[in-house]
Write an enzyme that holds these catalytic residues in place. Sequence first.
Site, PDB file in Angstrom:
ATOM      1  CB  CYS A   1       1.998   4.528 -11.606  1.00  0.00           C
ATOM      2  SG  CYS A   1       1.833   4.482 -10.468  1.00  0.00           S
TER       3      CYS A   1
ATOM      4  CG  HIS B   1      -2.320   4.691 -12.957  1.00  0.00           C
ATOM      5  ND1 HIS B   1      -1.404   3.576 -12.765  1.00  0.00           N
ATOM      6  CD2 HIS B   1      -1.838   5.184 -12.038  1.00  0.00           C
ATOM      7  CE1 HIS B   1      -1.434   2.908 -11.753  1.00  0.00           C
ATOM      8  NE2 HIS B   1      -1.384   4.711 -10.721  1.00  0.00           N
TER       9      HIS B   1
ATOM     10  CG  ASN C   1      -1.777   2.525  -8.153  1.00  0.00           C
ATOM     11  OD1 ASN C   1      -1.278   2.165  -9.188  1.00  0.00           O
ATOM     12  ND2 ASN C   1      -1.283   3.596  -7.347  1.00  0.00           N
TER      13      ASN C   1
HETATM   14  N1  ACO Z   1      -9.215   3.464   6.228  1.00  0.00           N
HETATM   15  C1  ACO Z   1     -10.304   4.214   6.877  1.00  0.00           C
HETATM   16  N2  ACO Z   1     -10.006   5.800   6.955  1.00  0.00           N
HETATM   17  C2  ACO Z   1      -8.857   6.596   5.865  1.00  0.00           C
HETATM   18  C3  ACO Z   1      -8.740   5.640   5.509  1.00  0.00           C
HETATM   19  C4  ACO Z   1      -8.536   3.991   5.331  1.00  0.00           C
HETATM   20  N3  ACO Z   1      -7.895   3.321   4.279  1.00  0.00           N
HETATM   21  N4  ACO Z   1      -7.750   6.211   5.310  1.00  0.00           N
HETATM   22  C5  ACO Z   1      -7.877   7.225   5.137  1.00  0.00           C
HETATM   23  N5  ACO Z   1      -8.536   7.895   6.315  1.00  0.00           N
HETATM   24  C6  ACO Z   1      -9.115   8.524   6.747  1.00  0.00           C
HETATM   25  C7  ACO Z   1      -8.159   9.282   7.107  1.00  0.00           C
HETATM   26  O1  ACO Z   1      -7.231   9.674   8.454  1.00  0.00           O
HETATM   27  C8  ACO Z   1      -8.748  11.156   7.146  1.00  0.00           C
HETATM   28  O2  ACO Z   1      -9.904  10.608   8.078  1.00  0.00           O
HETATM   29  P1  ACO Z   1     -10.305  12.140   9.411  1.00  0.00           P
HETATM   30  O3  ACO Z   1     -10.557  13.548   8.485  1.00  0.00           O
HETATM   31  O4  ACO Z   1     -10.351  11.894  10.092  1.00  0.00           O
HETATM   32  O5  ACO Z   1      -8.665  12.941   9.599  1.00  0.00           O
HETATM   33  C9  ACO Z   1     -10.471  10.596   6.150  1.00  0.00           C
HETATM   34  O6  ACO Z   1     -10.543   8.873   6.073  1.00  0.00           O
HETATM   35  C10 ACO Z   1     -10.102  11.544   5.152  1.00  0.00           C
HETATM   36  O7  ACO Z   1      -8.950  11.658   4.126  1.00  0.00           O
HETATM   37  P2  ACO Z   1      -8.620  12.293   2.726  1.00  0.00           P
HETATM   38  O8  ACO Z   1      -7.104  11.601   2.848  1.00  0.00           O
HETATM   39  O9  ACO Z   1      -8.966  13.416   2.443  1.00  0.00           O
HETATM   40  O10 ACO Z   1      -9.286  10.480   2.166  1.00  0.00           O
HETATM   41  P3  ACO Z   1      -9.640  11.409   0.256  1.00  0.00           P
HETATM   42  O11 ACO Z   1     -11.272  10.545   0.065  1.00  0.00           O
HETATM   43  O12 ACO Z   1      -8.671  12.243  -0.112  1.00  0.00           O
HETATM   44  O13 ACO Z   1      -8.710   9.650  -0.002  1.00  0.00           O
HETATM   45  C11 ACO Z   1      -7.166   8.631  -1.211  1.00  0.00           C
HETATM   46  C12 ACO Z   1      -7.907   9.112   0.303  1.00  0.00           C
HETATM   47  C13 ACO Z   1      -8.278   7.476  -1.357  1.00  0.00           C
HETATM   48  C14 ACO Z   1      -5.416   7.947  -0.173  1.00  0.00           C
HETATM   49  C15 ACO Z   1      -7.270   9.634  -1.636  1.00  0.00           C
HETATM   50  O14 ACO Z   1      -6.519  10.591  -2.167  1.00  0.00           O
HETATM   51  C16 ACO Z   1      -6.483   8.974  -3.218  1.00  0.00           C
HETATM   52  O15 ACO Z   1      -7.076   7.900  -4.069  1.00  0.00           O
HETATM   53  N6  ACO Z   1      -5.271   9.733  -3.973  1.00  0.00           N
HETATM   54  C17 ACO Z   1      -4.479   9.136  -4.805  1.00  0.00           C
HETATM   55  C18 ACO Z   1      -3.573   8.253  -4.839  1.00  0.00           C
HETATM   56  C19 ACO Z   1      -2.587   7.718  -5.919  1.00  0.00           C
HETATM   57  O16 ACO Z   1      -3.438   7.763  -6.753  1.00  0.00           O
HETATM   58  N7  ACO Z   1      -1.521   7.102  -5.307  1.00  0.00           N
HETATM   59  C20 ACO Z   1      -0.556   6.385  -6.021  1.00  0.00           C
HETATM   60  C21 ACO Z   1      -0.089   6.941  -7.493  1.00  0.00           C
HETATM   61  S1  ACO Z   1       0.093   5.830  -8.369  1.00  0.00           S
HETATM   62  C22 ACO Z   1       1.914   5.878  -8.319  1.00  0.00           C
HETATM   63  O17 ACO Z   1       3.047   6.297  -8.451  1.00  0.00           O
HETATM   64  C23 ACO Z   1       1.966   4.320  -6.961  1.00  0.00           C
END
Ligand code: ACO
Length: 333
Positions: free
Chosen positions: A118, A258, A288
């Site tokens: 990204c 971003h 994203n």
């Molecule tokens: N819908 C419902 N529940 C979900 C979903 C979903 N789509 N996805 C995950 N969950 C659940 C998980 O299974 C977990 O359940 P559990 O507690 O029973 O195990 C719970 O939600 C919490 O999961 P977390 O991973 O702790 O959720 P978090 O608040 O961290 O959010 C997210 C997840 C949105 C992915 C966040 O960590 C994030 O944005 N990270 C950065 C990702 C990013 O920016 N990536 C791109 C990088 S740039 C590139 O090069 C593409």
Amino acid sequence: MPQNNTFKAGILGTGSFLPENKLTNKDLERMVDTSDEWIVSRTGIKERRIAPPSMTTSYMATEAAKKAIEDAKITAEDIDLIIVATVVPDMNFPSTACLVQANIGAINAAAFDIEVGCSGFIYGLSIAKQFIENGTYKYVLVIAADILSKITNWEDRNTCVLFGDGAGAAVVGQVENGYGILDNFIGADGKGGMHLYMPAGGSRMPACEESVKNKLHTIHMNGQEVFKFAVNVMNTATIEVLNRCGLKPEDVDIFIPHQANIRIIDAAMKKLKLSKEKVFINLDKYGNMSAASVAVALDEALKAGKIKNGDIILMVAFGAGLTWGSTVIKWLE
Ligand code: ACO
């Protein structure tokens, strides 16, 4: 070649392309165990654009490039170099930049791809700046284009709700000294590479029956680790680039981060004490789009009249690698 002090590198024109098809959170509720409420509250994303199966990265890149060339009031033959930032090239080789070069008829241009996730658009701008300011080239076309939908595991709710497809482009050329790209800060931390990667399809694990069966040609992400990295680096990369320019957060007129997650952006704004009105957000509409996110956001902000002559634009991105990039531009209309 000696540094030329009579001009700076700046953006002369921008363009973007987004596929028409929208995938909403409600649509995703029918595909995986998720909800509109979860996606909006955890990410800020409401819908994203998804390319049809026949559409390629080079097609989207070409469409964005044509608009940027028109906006810059030059012709394709004027372009000296094409840089395409992508993690989803049409093929491993030839480069997507070469395909775009042929599509637009930029017969005088060299062409290559860069693969920095990204952060790609900002890496691309910083490469372009070197070529312009050392006098090697007059016009460099920087394109950021990604079709993440083609490498998404549509059964993995942890990742499939986050991404969308799109392309953005900018023509970089000479602008009056005192304006343009004031400075950049790009960096990488390869130790974190396995937090965001595609396991198969390269020399490490060439495509085979097993790799396809196990969906190893899709994005694998440790969301929480990427989140922590992102919040930290958005802050440090911003401070570093502003320091290099002798500026402070309060000098910024428009902040284009971003567009990965609204919580990452909110955390960065809080740390930097940037007011909400200065931040440009479009992740609710597009998700994203990897390298394209910042490029599309810049084009939209310009076309919406949110940037005026002399404004200080701050752009910051982070991505696979892990990588980051920040840039400060003083806009010249
Ligand atoms: N819908 C419902 N529940 C979900 C979903 C979903 N789509 N996805 C995950 N969950 C659940 C998980 O299974 C977990 O359940 P559990 O507690 O029973 O195990 C719970 O939600 C919490 O999961 P977390 O991973 O702790 O959720 P978090 O608040 O961290 O959010 C997210 C997840 C949105 C992915 C966040 O960590 C994030 O944005 N990270 C950065 C990702 C990013 O920016 N990536 C791109 C990088 S740039 C590139 O090069 C593409």
